[in-house]
Structures are given as C-alpha cells and as structure tokens.
Enzyme design. Structure first.
Site, short mmCIF file in Angstrom:
data_model
loop_
_atom_site.label_atom_id
_atom_site.label_comp_id
_atom_site.label_asym_id
_atom_site.label_seq_id
_atom_site.Cartn_x
_atom_site.Cartn_y
_atom_site.Cartn_z
N ILE A 173 11.16 2.45 -1.44
CA ILE A 173 12.61 2.49 -1.19
C ILE A 173 13.35 1.56 -2.14
N THR A 189 13.81 -1.87 10.24
CA THR A 189 13.29 -0.54 10.59
C THR A 189 13.58 -0.18 12.04
N ASP A 190 13.64 1.10 12.31
CA ASP A 190 13.85 1.54 13.70
C ASP A 190 12.63 1.23 14.58
N GLU A 191 11.50 0.89 13.93
CA GLU A 191 10.29 0.59 14.72
C GLU A 191 10.46 -0.65 15.58
N TYR A 234 2.83 -4.56 12.55
CA TYR A 234 3.90 -4.34 11.55
C TYR A 234 5.28 -4.45 12.19
N SER A 235 5.50 -3.67 13.26
CA SER A 235 6.85 -3.68 13.84
C SER A 235 7.18 -5.03 14.47
N SER A 291 6.19 -7.87 13.28
CA SER A 291 6.57 -8.78 12.18
C SER A 291 7.98 -8.48 11.70
N LYS A 292 8.37 -7.21 11.67
CA LYS A 292 9.74 -6.86 11.23
C LYS A 292 10.76 -7.34 12.28
N ASN A 310 12.35 6.97 9.33
CA ASN A 310 11.33 7.29 8.31
C ASN A 310 11.94 7.90 7.05
N VAL A 352 -4.38 14.68 10.78
CA VAL A 352 -3.24 14.58 11.71
C VAL A 352 -3.72 13.78 12.91
N ASP A 368 -6.48 9.21 17.31
CA ASP A 368 -5.09 8.74 17.23
C ASP A 368 -5.00 7.30 16.73
P1 NAD Z 1 6.48 -0.22 0.08
O1 NAD Z 1 5.23 -0.68 0.73
O2 NAD Z 1 6.50 1.06 -0.67
O3 NAD Z 1 6.99 -1.35 -0.93
C1 NAD Z 1 6.94 -2.71 -0.64
C2 NAD Z 1 7.14 -3.49 -1.94
O4 NAD Z 1 7.14 -4.89 -1.62
C3 NAD Z 1 6.02 -3.28 -2.97
O5 NAD Z 1 6.57 -3.07 -4.24
C4 NAD Z 1 5.24 -4.60 -2.92
O6 NAD Z 1 4.63 -4.94 -4.17
C5 NAD Z 1 6.34 -5.57 -2.56
N1 NAD Z 1 5.81 -6.78 -1.91
C6 NAD Z 1 4.93 -6.86 -0.89
N2 NAD Z 1 4.67 -8.14 -0.59
C7 NAD Z 1 5.43 -8.90 -1.43
C8 NAD Z 1 5.63 -10.29 -1.59
N3 NAD Z 1 4.96 -11.18 -0.84
N4 NAD Z 1 6.50 -10.71 -2.52
C9 NAD Z 1 7.17 -9.83 -3.31
N5 NAD Z 1 7.02 -8.50 -3.20
C10 NAD Z 1 6.16 -8.04 -2.27
O7 NAD Z 1 7.57 -0.24 1.22
P2 NAD Z 1 8.81 0.74 1.47
O8 NAD Z 1 8.37 1.91 2.23
O9 NAD Z 1 9.55 0.92 0.19
O10 NAD Z 1 9.68 -0.17 2.45
C11 NAD Z 1 10.60 -1.13 1.93
C12 NAD Z 1 11.26 -1.85 3.08
O11 NAD Z 1 11.94 -0.92 3.92
C13 NAD Z 1 10.28 -2.59 3.99
O12 NAD Z 1 10.88 -3.80 4.38
C14 NAD Z 1 10.12 -1.68 5.20
O13 NAD Z 1 9.83 -2.42 6.36
C15 NAD Z 1 11.50 -1.04 5.27
N6 NAD Z 1 11.56 0.32 5.84
C16 NAD Z 1 10.75 1.31 5.39
C17 NAD Z 1 10.89 2.60 5.89
C18 NAD Z 1 10.02 3.75 5.40
O14 NAD Z 1 10.11 4.85 5.94
N7 NAD Z 1 9.20 3.57 4.38
C19 NAD Z 1 11.86 2.87 6.87
C20 NAD Z 1 12.67 1.82 7.32
C21 NAD Z 1 12.52 0.55 6.78
O1 DAU Z 2 10.37 4.46 11.12
C1 DAU Z 2 10.35 3.68 9.97
C2 DAU Z 2 8.94 3.38 9.56
O2 DAU Z 2 8.40 4.59 9.05
C3 DAU Z 2 8.84 2.26 8.52
O3 DAU Z 2 9.29 1.07 9.10
C4 DAU Z 2 7.41 2.10 8.01
O4 DAU Z 2 7.37 1.16 6.96
C5 DAU Z 2 6.94 3.44 7.48
O5 DAU Z 2 5.59 3.34 7.06
C6 DAU Z 2 7.07 4.52 8.56
O6 DAU Z 2 6.15 4.26 9.65
P1 DAU Z 2 5.30 5.46 10.36
O7 DAU Z 2 4.13 4.84 10.99
O8 DAU Z 2 6.19 6.31 11.17
O9 DAU Z 2 4.91 6.28 9.01
P2 DAU Z 2 3.54 6.99 8.55
O10 DAU Z 2 3.87 7.78 7.32
O11 DAU Z 2 2.41 6.03 8.47
O12 DAU Z 2 3.27 8.00 9.74
C7 DAU Z 2 4.21 8.97 10.12
C8 DAU Z 2 3.64 9.71 11.32
O13 DAU Z 2 2.52 10.49 10.90
C9 DAU Z 2 3.12 8.80 12.41
O14 DAU Z 2 3.39 9.38 13.68
C10 DAU Z 2 1.60 8.75 12.18
C11 DAU Z 2 1.32 10.12 11.59
N1 DAU Z 2 0.20 10.17 10.60
C12 DAU Z 2 0.21 9.27 9.57
C13 DAU Z 2 -0.80 9.30 8.64
C14 DAU Z 2 -0.81 8.30 7.51
C15 DAU Z 2 -0.78 11.13 10.72
O15 DAU Z 2 -0.76 11.96 11.65
N2 DAU Z 2 -1.78 11.15 9.78
C16 DAU Z 2 -1.86 10.25 8.76
O16 DAU Z 2 -2.81 10.31 7.96
#
Ligand code: NAD
Ligand code: DAU
Length: 360
Positions: free
Chosen positions: A12, A125-127, A153-154, A156-157, A182, A209, A275
């Site tokens: 992101i 995050t919504d988590e 994870y959630s 810690s956030k 997501n 899945v 799961d």
């Molecule tokens: P990502 O894992 O793709 O990227 C995380 C980045 O942070 C990486 O580039 C990594 O190198 C860097 N990083 C990790 N530890 C670090 C540290 N100690 N110092 C400096 N850089 C560091 O994550 P993402 O999916 O892009 O998520 C970005 C943010 O958005 C996160 O805070 C996550 O909680 C939040 N978020 C993600 C989602 C989602 O769906 N992916 C949704 C809502 C919120």
């Molecule tokens: O809601 C926001 C969050 O969305 C962010 O805060 C997180 O950083 C981001 O990783 C994401 O969390 P989820 O756990 O929802 O995402 P993930 O892609 O890991 O999984 C999405 C859904 O799919 C979840 O219900 C678990 C399921 N899943 C995931 C994987 C990796 C599977 O069924 N199979 C898989 O192999």
C-alpha cells in the site's frame, strides 16, 4: 510539503507514493523502509527517477536513525505504513509484530513531537474491531465499534492505535488514524489471498482455501485507499479516526472462483485446507463518516478492480516470479506443509463436518 512515508516499499505504501507523486507534483516524499521480505526496492524503481523522491533504507525502531532523519528533513507530515502485516505470520511468530508495529509507532511519534511534525497519520486496519457474525449482514464497523482483536497482528495494530490516541491526549501530537478494509491491486506480496491465488492459478497449482471459504472480507482497490489517506492528511480533523472501505463484501470462495473464471482455469484447483486459528468471520466497513466529512466514497466495484489487478499480475509477471522463486518457497512449504488438506470438494467438507458433529 515534505512527507515521510514509512513502509513505502511494501504494497500500500508504494501505491500511495505513486498516487501522491502524480497528484501533488510539488510535494517531496521521503520513504523510510527496512526492506524486509515484504519490501521490494524494484517496486520503487520509477519513483527513484523523480527529483522529489528520496529512499532511505532503515528500521522505524532504530531511534538514532529515525531522529537523525527527522532532524535532517524537517517533515511536515508523517504517514506510517511500516508494519509486519500478515496475520498468518503473526500467529507463527508474534514477537516481531509487537516490536515493529508498537515500538516503531512510538519512536516515530516521539520524533514527530521533537521535530514539530504538523500531522502524524497512522495507517491502521479494520481488524482492530475483531469480526462480525456471518448471519448478521445488517451489522457494520463504525468508528465507535469497540476494539476487540483476534490475532497477534490485530492486537499489535490496536495497541499502536491506543498509543497514538494517548499521544494526542497527553502530548497534543496532531494525529489522525485511518482503519481500512482489505486492499487489493498492484504490488501486493503473493502471500496474501488475491495475489497468492492469481500466481498459483497461473501455474496450475493447488489453491489453498481456509476452512469452508465462507469468511467475508470487504475489498477495496488500493488506489482508493491512497485517495482517502490524502484527503485525511489534508482535510481530516486532528484527533479523529476514519474508517475506509465499503460495501464490497465477498466470501473467500467467491473471490477465488472469480479469479479462476477470469483466468479460465479449473475449479478443481481449489483445495480446502485446515482453518486459520482464530479466523475472523466477517469484516464490513460503514464509511459514512469519511463520506460525510471528506466527501470520499469507493467507486471501484470488486468485479472491475479484480480485472485490473489480474491484468497487472499478467503484465508484471517478472515482479512476482522473482519473489516466489526465492526465500518465499521456504515460507510456503513451512506455512502450508502443516495444513491438513480437508478436501478439494466443498460438499465433502460439509459431509465430513456433519459426521464429526454426530460423533461428538
Ligand atoms: P506490506 O507488508 O506489503 O508492507 C510493509 C512494508 O513495511 C514493507 O515494505 C516492509 O519492508 C516495511 N517494514 C516492515 N518493518 C519495518 C521496519 N521495522 N522499519 C521500516 N520498514 C519496515 O504491508 P501492506 O499490506 O502494504 O500494509 C501497509 C500498512 O497498511 C500496514 O500498517 C497494515 O497494517 C495496513 N493495512 C493493510 C491492509 C491490507 O489489506 N494490506 C488493510 C488495512 C491496513
Ligand atoms: O482487513 C485488513 C487486513 O487485511 C489488513 O490489516 C492485513 O494487513 C491484510 O493482510 C488483510 O488481512 P486478512 O487476514 O484478511 O488477509 P489475507 O489475504 O491473509 O486473507 C484474506 C482471507 O483469505 C482470510 O479470510 C483468510 C483467507 N485465506 C488467506 C490465505 C493467505 C485463505 O483462505 N487462504 C490463504 O492461503
């Protein structure tokens, strides 16, 4: 405006950097990223050519480095994306999540106070709200929903969010927090559901899945998340939380089947595996506040966004093939090797469950 974007080599953060460089050509953006397994410098290749962009490799938990950078750059705004972000990894090893996601946030905020940052924005995050029941589609997360977390994870956030709110109240640090659902789109690491399924389906590999695939996520195309954060840092009210997302709910099975259909692959690839422990059932955002206050609402429907995403993964095969050919293979074997294959047929899962219930 001089903006620090932490975690900008990840999914992101990198999309946000490209969005901001295009939308606000006069802004200077500095990216601080540790380049963990999830960060990829090649993602920022095009940004490196822009004179208003600087990349710094470093850890947000490294106090000396962070303070030196703030002293040097005199940031106006900090947007903290840097985090350990994968739920499954947090279940395997929580420690790093606490360090990066909580202590890293504290150090960035301490530096923001010392060097008079005008806005500290926490990407959350919504988590943090836990989950909603599958059978109550009338319920949504609002900013007033109590914090109730399920995974390390959630948790810690959520801890970081509480700390951010404490810094606002106690030290008057001008903060905002966004809690998004997501994301999907370009440059997402193929450990997350959508890129994992696209990359594996393209290679005709089994598609894991979890459980019955009935868990629901509220999907948002990543560019729309960037647009919302831009609005919040420019027009959002200090001290406030904004939910981002809205009404793009899909079960995991629907997501996987849509990708299979788009790629013309066989549903036989679907493999139901054991799961995720503590697996959240349903996420669903009520975006009323951000719509009313800042005029933001999502426009890209899932069926449109997933086509754009699949096209990106087809056009940028080298980017993700490089990733899955390296250390990632060990990750996949470790994380999925232990998962029991329940069935490759959903009917068999139901039958198996009925039998277990009867036995129990
Ligand atoms: P990502 O894992 O793709 O990227 C995380 C980045 O942070 C990486 O580039 C990594 O190198 C860097 N990083 C990790 N530890 C670090 C540290 N100690 N110092 C400096 N850089 C560091 O994550 P993402 O999916 O892009 O998520 C970005 C943010 O958005 C996160 O805070 C996550 O909680 C939040 N978020 C993600 C989602 C989602 O769906 N992916 C949704 C809502 C919120
Ligand atoms: O809601 C926001 C969050 O969305 C962010 O805060 C997180 O950083 C981001 O990783 C994401 O969390 P989820 O756990 O929802 O995402 P993930 O892609 O890991 O999984 C999405 C859904 O799919 C979840 O219900 C678990 C399921 N899943 C995931 C994987 C990796 C599977 O069924 N199979 C898989 O192999």
């Amino acid at each position: 405006m001089n903006i620090l974007v932490t975690g900008g080599a990840g999914f992101i953060g990198s999309n946000f950097i490209y969005y901001m460089l295009e939308k606000h050509p006069s802004y200077r953006i500095v990216c601080l990223d540790l380049l963990t397994y999830a960060g990829n410098i090649s993602t920022l290749e095009k940004a490196m050519k822009n004179n208003n962009f600087r990349f710094v490799k470093g850890d947000i938990t490294d106090k000396d480095l962070v303070f030196k950078l703030f002293r040097e750059e005199k940031f106006d705004v900090v947007v903290n994306f840097a985090a350990e972000s994968h739920v499954d990894r947090s279940i395997d090893n929580p420690e790093l999540f606490l360090k990066t996601n909580i202590l890293g946030t504290q150090i960035l905020m301490d530096a923001s106070i010392k060097y008079n940052v005008k806005r500290y924005h926490q990407v959350s995050t919504d988590e943090v709200y836990g989950d909603l029941p599958l059978d109550r589609t009338d319920l949504f997360f609002t900013e007033g929903t109590p914090i109730q977390t399920s995974s390390p994870y959630s948790a810690s956030k959520a801890s970081a969010d509480l700390l951010v709110q404490a810094y606002y109240r106690t030290y008057k640090l001008p903060i905002t927090i966004s809690r998004c659902s997501n994301n999907y789109g370009p440059y997402q690491f193929p450990e997350k559901l959508i890129p994992l399924i696209i990359s594996r389906a393209l290679n005709d590999e089994p598609l894991p899945v979890y459980g019955k695939g009935e868990n629901i996520r509220d999907w948002i195309y990543v560019e729309e998340h960037s647009e919302a954060i831009d609005l919040i840092i420019n027009n959002g009210k200090v001290g406030e939380v904004y939910n981002i997302g809205g009404h793009n709910e899909k079960t995991n099975l629907e997501v996987v089947e849509t990708i299979i259909d788009e790629l013309g692959k066989s549903k036989e690839l679907i493999t139901f595996v054991s799961d995720r422990p503590g697996h959240d059932l349903r996420y669903a955002i009520d975006p009323t506040k951000i719509r009313n206050e800042l005029g933001w609402e999502p426009k890209i429907r899932f069926n449109e966004g997933i086509k754009m995403t699949i096209k990106w993964y087809l056009d940028n095969q080298e980017w993700w093939e490089d990733i899955i050919s390296g250390e990632y293979m060990n990750y996949y074997d470790k994380m999925y090797g232990d998962r029991k294959i329940i069935s490759d047929n959903i009917k068999e899962v139901a039958i198996e469950e009925m039998a277990t219930e009867k036995d129990g």
